[in-house]
Motif scaffolding. Structure first.
Motif, mmCIF file in Angstrom:
data_model
loop_
_atom_site.group_PDB
_atom_site.id
_atom_site.type_symbol
_atom_site.label_atom_id
_atom_site.label_comp_id
_atom_site.label_asym_id
_atom_site.label_seq_id
_atom_site.Cartn_x
_atom_site.Cartn_y
_atom_site.Cartn_z
ATOM 1 N N LYS A 89 0.631 -1.320 -0.034
ATOM 2 C CA LYS A 89 0.013 0.034 -0.038
ATOM 3 C C LYS A 89 0.733 1.334 0.004
ATOM 4 N N ALA A 90 2.277 1.066 -0.007
ATOM 5 C CA ALA A 90 3.118 2.173 0.018
ATOM 6 C C ALA A 90 4.248 2.240 -0.874
ATOM 7 N N PRO A 91 4.636 3.364 -1.156
ATOM 8 C CA PRO A 91 5.875 3.368 -2.012
ATOM 9 C C PRO A 91 7.098 2.457 -1.712
ATOM 10 N N PRO A 92 7.847 2.065 -2.963
ATOM 11 C CA PRO A 92 9.067 1.360 -2.430
ATOM 12 C C PRO A 92 10.078 2.081 -1.472
ATOM 13 N N VAL A 93 10.938 1.242 -0.743
ATOM 14 C CA VAL A 93 11.870 1.839 0.256
ATOM 15 C C VAL A 93 13.205 1.710 -0.319
ATOM 16 N N ALA A 94 13.222 0.777 -1.490
ATOM 17 C CA ALA A 94 14.639 0.598 -1.854
ATOM 18 C C ALA A 94 14.480 0.047 -3.467
ATOM 19 N N GLN A 95 15.546 0.179 -4.207
ATOM 20 C CA GLN A 95 15.405 -0.478 -5.479
ATOM 21 C C GLN A 95 15.606 -1.891 -5.493
ATOM 22 N N PRO A 96 14.758 -2.565 -6.179
ATOM 23 C CA PRO A 96 14.660 -3.814 -6.487
ATOM 24 C C PRO A 96 15.974 -4.709 -6.717
ATOM 25 N N LYS A 97 16.280 -5.847 -6.375
ATOM 26 C CA LYS A 97 17.558 -6.327 -6.409
ATOM 27 C C LYS A 97 17.518 -7.912 -6.426
ATOM 28 N N LEU A 98 18.301 -8.546 -7.163
ATOM 29 C CA LEU A 98 18.562 -10.054 -7.080
ATOM 30 C C LEU A 98 19.656 -10.465 -6.389
ATOM 31 N N ILE A 99 19.741 -11.473 -5.380
ATOM 32 C CA ILE A 99 20.782 -11.985 -4.442
ATOM 33 C C ILE A 99 21.239 -13.196 -4.632
ATOM 34 N N HIS A 100 22.551 -13.340 -5.148
ATOM 35 C CA HIS A 100 22.997 -14.574 -5.470
ATOM 36 C C HIS A 100 23.715 -15.483 -4.153
ATOM 37 N N ILE A 101 23.203 -16.598 -3.746
ATOM 38 C CA ILE A 101 23.841 -17.078 -2.461
ATOM 39 C C ILE A 101 24.110 -18.299 -3.002
ATOM 40 N N ASP A 102 25.426 -18.694 -2.385
ATOM 41 C CA ASP A 102 26.040 -20.026 -2.384
ATOM 42 C C ASP A 102 25.459 -20.828 -1.391
ATOM 43 N N THR A 103 24.608 -21.868 -1.436
ATOM 44 C CA THR A 103 23.846 -22.570 -0.220
ATOM 45 C C THR A 103 24.944 -23.469 0.456
ATOM 46 N N ARG A 104 26.128 -23.837 -0.216
ATOM 47 C CA ARG A 104 26.947 -24.753 0.329
ATOM 48 C C ARG A 104 27.815 -23.893 1.339
ATOM 49 N N LYS A 105 28.325 -22.784 0.936
ATOM 50 C CA LYS A 105 29.132 -21.947 1.941
ATOM 51 C C LYS A 105 28.386 -21.269 2.689
ATOM 52 N N ASN A 106 27.055 -20.829 2.239
ATOM 53 C CA ASN A 106 25.844 -19.958 2.918
ATOM 54 C C ASN A 106 26.798 -18.517 3.000
ATOM 55 N N ILE A 107 27.113 -18.120 1.783
ATOM 56 C CA ILE A 107 27.669 -16.731 1.290
ATOM 57 C C ILE A 107 26.950 -16.042 0.354
ATOM 58 N N VAL A 108 26.827 -14.729 0.225
ATOM 59 C CA VAL A 108 26.258 -13.991 -0.710
ATOM 60 C C VAL A 108 27.404 -13.821 -1.780
ATOM 61 N N LEU A 109 26.875 -14.212 -3.054
ATOM 62 C CA LEU A 109 28.192 -14.210 -3.899
ATOM 63 C C LEU A 109 27.777 -12.654 -4.799
ATOM 64 N N GLY A 110 27.125 -12.277 -4.722
ATOM 65 C CA GLY A 110 26.936 -10.932 -5.419
ATOM 66 C C GLY A 110 25.223 -10.453 -5.494
ATOM 67 N N THR A 111 24.985 -9.294 -5.800
ATOM 68 C CA THR A 111 23.668 -8.851 -6.051
ATOM 69 C C THR A 111 23.758 -7.973 -7.563
ATOM 70 N N ILE A 112 22.368 -8.172 -7.689
ATOM 71 C CA ILE A 112 22.213 -7.316 -9.175
ATOM 72 C C ILE A 112 20.935 -6.384 -8.958
ATOM 73 N N ALA A 113 21.281 -5.059 -9.312
ATOM 74 C CA ALA A 113 20.161 -3.888 -8.971
ATOM 75 C C ALA A 113 19.325 -4.034 -10.292
ATOM 76 N N ILE A 114 18.104 -4.085 -10.002
ATOM 77 C CA ILE A 114 17.047 -3.998 -11.289
ATOM 78 C C ILE A 114 17.093 -2.567 -11.881
ATOM 79 N N GLU A 115 17.470 -2.317 -13.079
ATOM 80 C CA GLU A 115 17.460 -0.941 -13.516
ATOM 81 C C GLU A 115 15.993 -0.404 -13.408
ATOM 82 N N LYS A 116 15.901 1.054 -13.100
ATOM 83 C CA LYS A 116 14.832 1.715 -12.932
ATOM 84 C C LYS A 116 14.005 1.909 -14.165
ATOM 85 N N THR A 117 14.743 1.912 -15.150
ATOM 86 C CA THR A 117 14.026 2.043 -16.616
ATOM 87 C C THR A 117 13.136 1.230 -16.775
#
Length: 383
Positions: free
Chosen positions: A139-167
């Motif tokens: 019901k409210a505006p976004p509070v942050a830019q959407p993103k994808l988070i890539h996780i290695d489930t064997r090591k349980n660490i974040v490998l990187g993120t991708i910000a979704i382009e506003k365009t």
């Protein structure tokens, strides 16, 4: 009217359905995709459905079994959940935030924490992609830019993120649902119907099928008591929020919760010669599904659906054979199921209609919320 919770307009519905009917009539062969009806009698009895785990404070809407026996759970913020939004059930039965407490923190750098979990998918290589819509309140505006988070489930660490382009986004966009094949991610927009195609290595995003009628909420979500309404009594209008991709990456299937299942050939997204008119015609109505709470796809291409209108688990094979696996009163608004690779499907019972988002901020959920284990049939479908 608040943004993001639009009501159904009679004119809008009629226009969308007229457009959809016309495009389907031109695109579909005489034997329509919904000619084979879903069986009314379930194949499995209640004994096939057993409680797996429970929560007395969170509504889980998705389950992802890991190969090592652990289980991931998504508890989205928009339905009124406390944190963590992503947690793991360890093999000893204990729960911990996933991948760690920092990524589930309530404050801090929005680029390094989950703002609004909106979908997750596990790849064969053991890595997990998590979609963060950046919209913890529909019901409210976004509070942050959407993103994808890539996780290695064997090591349980974040490998990187991708910000979704506003365009690629509209002001009312709410991304919900992610499917990944190779170097491409496909995202569904449940706020303004459309498909976002992300080139993972380049980090670029393109938008397709913008406001396509097959992906737009032209039908209300049906639950056992009638229509799913927001707390103020208006029918919940949620555009394409569910997405899955075939094991060979050739097709994606999408659905707005109350609509019918649509299928799209992924090659059209990279075809340089396709015209805008042809792009609008690539969507095929694939099956006349009931209102769904979630879907997943198996390694053999079989689709599994959670039917919120009857409390059922359904399946649909690549040979286009529909099966009603089970109907059970315990499946109260079932969510996105997960396959464990050993003949079991894990189904969260969301009770979404009783969550704070649909009850004017005061949840009427009957705790605990249960995740059930369904033992899938080993026999072929009845003829």
């Amino acid at each position: 009217m608040t943004r993001r919770t639009r009501p159904f307009s009679g004119f809008r519905r009629a226009l969308a359905l007229t457009t959809l009917t016309a495009s389907l009539a031109a695109a579909l062969p005489p034997h329509a995709a919904w000619a084979v009806h879903m069986p009314k009698v379930p194949e499995l009895t209640a004994s096939a459905l057993t409680p797996f785990t429970q929560s007395d404070k969170q509504i889980w809407d998705a389950v992802v079994p890991l190969p090592d026996g652990r289980m991931l759970f998504e508890a989205p913020a928009w339905v009124g959940n406390p944190g963590p939004q992503l947690s793991v059930r360890n093999t000893d039965g204990s729960f911990t935030p996933y991948p760690d407490a920092d990524w589930n923190a309530g404050e801090g750098d929005s680029a390094r924490r989950i703002i609004a979990a909106a979908g997750l998918t596990l790849l064969p290589d053991g890595t997990l992609w998590v979609l963060d819509s950046g919209v913890p309140d529909r019901k409210a505006p976004p509070v942050a830019q959407p993103k994808l988070i890539h996780i290695d489930t064997r090591k349980n660490i974040v490998l990187g993120t991708i910000a979704i382009e506003k365009t690629a986004l509209h002001p009312d966009s709410i991304l919900s649902g992610v499917a990944v094949y190779g170097n491409t991610a496909y995202l569904a927009d449940s706020g303004v119907a459309g498909v976002l195609v992300v080139d993972i290595p380049a980090g670029s995003t393109r938008r397709f099928l913008d406001r396509h009628p097959a992906l737009t909420a032209t039908r209300p979500i049906q639950i056992p008591g009638g229509t799913l309404n927001w707390g103020d009594g208006r029918p919940a209008a949620i555009d394409s929020s569910m997405i899955a991709i075939s094991p060979d990456g050739h097709w994606i299937v999408l659905q707005a919760p109350g609509n019918y299942l649509a299928r799209v050939d992924t090659s059209t997204f990279t075809d340089p010669d396709i015209t805008p008119a042809a792009m609008e015609e690539i969507v095929t109505q694939w099956y006349k599904t009931p209102s769904l709470g979630g879907m997943t796809i198996g390694p053999d291409g079989t689709l599994y659906w959670s039917d919120v209108s009857t409390g059922s688990i359904l399946s649909y094979s690549t040979g286009r054979i529909p099966r009603r696996l089970i109907t059970d009163p315990r499946l109260t608004y079932p969510g996105t199921p997960g396959l464990d690779g050993h003949g079991h499907l894990f189904v969260p019972t969301m009770q979404l209609d009783h969550s704070a988002a649909f009850q004017n901020g005061k949840a009427t959920v009957k705790w605990p919320v249960t995740v059930y284990q369904l033992t899938l049939p080993t026999t072929p479908p009845p003829t």
